[in-house]
Design an enzyme around this catalytic site. Structure first.
Site, PDB file in Angstrom:
ATOM      1  N   GLY A  48       0.841  -1.183   0.000  1.00 25.72           N
ATOM      2  CA  GLY A  48       0.000   0.000   0.000  1.00 25.72           C
ATOM      3  C   GLY A  48       0.881   1.239   0.000  1.00 25.72           C
ATOM      4  O   GLY A  48       2.036   1.197   0.420  1.00 25.72           O
ATOM      5  N   GLN A  53       2.800  10.026   1.457  1.00 22.98           N
ATOM      6  CA  GLN A  53       4.116   9.383   1.419  1.00 22.98           C
ATOM      7  C   GLN A  53       4.914   9.753   0.182  1.00 22.98           C
ATOM      8  O   GLN A  53       6.104   9.470   0.102  1.00 22.98           O
ATOM      9  CB  GLN A  53       3.961   7.854   1.456  1.00 22.98           C
ATOM     10  CG  GLN A  53       3.422   7.334   2.779  1.00 22.98           C
ATOM     11  CD  GLN A  53       3.344   5.818   2.762  1.00 22.98           C
ATOM     12  OE1 GLN A  53       2.392   5.271   2.244  1.00 22.98           O
ATOM     13  NE2 GLN A  53       4.349   5.150   3.300  1.00 22.98           N
ATOM     14  N   CYS A  94       6.290  -0.023   7.356  1.00 23.01           N
ATOM     15  CA  CYS A  94       5.841   1.150   6.612  1.00 23.01           C
ATOM     16  C   CYS A  94       6.980   1.607   5.707  1.00 23.01           C
ATOM     17  O   CYS A  94       8.120   1.719   6.163  1.00 23.01           O
ATOM     18  CB  CYS A  94       5.453   2.267   7.581  1.00 23.01           C
ATOM     19  SG  CYS A  94       4.878   3.754   6.733  1.00 23.01           S
ATOM     20  N   LEU A  95       6.673   1.865   4.439  1.00 28.18           N
ATOM     21  CA  LEU A  95       7.717   2.282   3.496  1.00 28.18           C
ATOM     22  C   LEU A  95       8.362   3.601   3.913  1.00 28.18           C
ATOM     23  O   LEU A  95       9.481   3.894   3.500  1.00 28.18           O
ATOM     24  CB  LEU A  95       7.129   2.410   2.087  1.00 28.18           C
ATOM     25  CG  LEU A  95       6.628   1.099   1.448  1.00 28.18           C
ATOM     26  CD1 LEU A  95       5.964   1.391   0.107  1.00 28.18           C
ATOM     27  CD2 LEU A  95       7.763   0.103   1.283  1.00 28.18           C
ATOM     28  N   HIS A 136      -4.104   0.862   7.744  1.00 29.23           N
ATOM     29  CA  HIS A 136      -2.763   1.455   7.786  1.00 29.23           C
ATOM     30  C   HIS A 136      -2.686   2.657   6.832  1.00 29.23           C
ATOM     31  O   HIS A 136      -2.198   3.733   7.210  1.00 29.23           O
ATOM     32  CB  HIS A 136      -1.713   0.393   7.411  1.00 29.23           C
ATOM     33  CG  HIS A 136      -0.309   0.892   7.349  1.00 29.23           C
ATOM     34  ND1 HIS A 136       0.667   0.519   8.247  1.00 29.23           N
ATOM     35  CD2 HIS A 136       0.289   1.766   6.497  1.00 29.23           C
ATOM     36  CE1 HIS A 136       1.800   1.149   7.934  1.00 29.23           C
ATOM     37  NE2 HIS A 136       1.603   1.900   6.871  1.00 29.23           N
ATOM     38  N   GLU A 137      -3.181   2.462   5.603  1.00 33.22           N
ATOM     39  CA  GLU A 137      -3.113   3.549   4.614  1.00 33.22           C
ATOM     40  C   GLU A 137      -4.047   4.702   4.986  1.00 33.22           C
ATOM     41  O   GLU A 137      -3.688   5.880   4.809  1.00 33.22           O
ATOM     42  CB  GLU A 137      -3.434   3.028   3.208  1.00 33.22           C
ATOM     43  CG  GLU A 137      -2.503   1.919   2.704  1.00 33.22           C
ATOM     44  CD  GLU A 137      -1.033   2.242   2.857  1.00 33.22           C
ATOM     45  OE1 GLU A 137      -0.639   3.415   2.718  1.00 33.22           O
ATOM     46  OE2 GLU A 137      -0.259   1.307   3.139  1.00 33.22           O
ATOM     47  N   HIS A 140      -2.452   7.037   7.259  1.00 37.59           N
ATOM     48  CA  HIS A 140      -1.560   8.021   6.607  1.00 37.59           C
ATOM     49  C   HIS A 140      -2.335   9.285   6.225  1.00 37.59           C
ATOM     50  O   HIS A 140      -1.806  10.390   6.296  1.00 37.59           O
ATOM     51  CB  HIS A 140      -0.925   7.430   5.353  1.00 37.59           C
ATOM     52  CG  HIS A 140       0.298   6.602   5.616  1.00 37.59           C
ATOM     53  ND1 HIS A 140       1.443   7.122   6.180  1.00 37.59           N
ATOM     54  CD2 HIS A 140       0.559   5.300   5.410  1.00 37.59           C
ATOM     55  CE1 HIS A 140       2.358   6.174   6.295  1.00 37.59           C
ATOM     56  NE2 HIS A 140       1.848   5.041   5.835  1.00 37.59           N
TER      57      HIS A 140
HETATM   58 NI    NI Z   1       2.855   3.232   5.863  1.00 40.22          NI
END
Ligand code: NI
Length: 175
Positions: A48, A53, A94-95, A136-137, A140
């Site tokens: 995701g 991000q 998380c990226l 999770h997304e 963000h």
């Molecule tokens: Ni993340």
């Protein structure tokens, strides 16, 4: 068509802690951004990726929880979440915070309503991994990271790594 991957913004950049704005219009610029975000998500081997991000503080995320063998990316514009079920603990990464994985407690089931890239409303339901990824997304878009949901134990375990990321961010000149 292959798009150039976008740069993924890392903790503790303030865009990641900012509540994102509603998307006003689904237009070609948004479709182009979504396509590049999907490319970027796959290039980073993520499941995701949310617009903040990649430095865009708007309510858009892409996800592919890999519940089918073929790539199946879904784009969510202005998503709304309805949560159900007992809280479950699951390890998330998380990226934007590489090298850290933390146990996060979230409801096990979710229904998500959103607009697609044709401007049409749609809804999906999951009581599996997708429900986890959407939450999770969605976080963000609210300016929340897994570090905001860490247990006291994880907070201690990752204290040094997070401190180093903050120091790196300062060294890079902050914003
Ligand atoms: Ni993340």
């Amino acid at each position: 068509m292959t798009e150039t991957p976008l740069q993924i913004i890392r903790y503790p950049h303030p865009v990641l802690a900012t509540r994102a704005a509603e998307v006003d219009a689904v237009d070609d610029e948004l479709r182009q951004l979504a396509a590049r975000m999907i490319e970027t998500m796959y290039a980073a081997e993520g499941v995701g990726l949310a617009a903040p991000q990649v430095g865009r503080s708007i309510r858009l995320f892409v996800a592919d929880p890999r519940d089918s063998p073929e790539p199946d990316p879904v784009v969510f514009v202005n998503p709304r979440l309805e949560l159900e079920g007992d809280l479950e603990i699951f390890e998330e990464g998380c990226l934007s915070i590489p090298d850290i994985r933390v146990d996060v407690r979230r409801p096990g089931a979710a229904r998500i309503l959103a607009t697609d890239l044709d401007g049409e409303e749609f809804a999906l339901e999951s009581d599996g991994f997708a429900a986890r990824v959407w939450q999770h997304e969605f976080d963000h878009l609210e300016g929340r990271l897994i570090t905001d949901r860490m247990s006291p134990r994880d907070r201690l375990v990752h204290r040094r790594a997070l401190k180093e990321m903050r120091a790196d961010f300062e060294t890079m000149g902050g914003l």
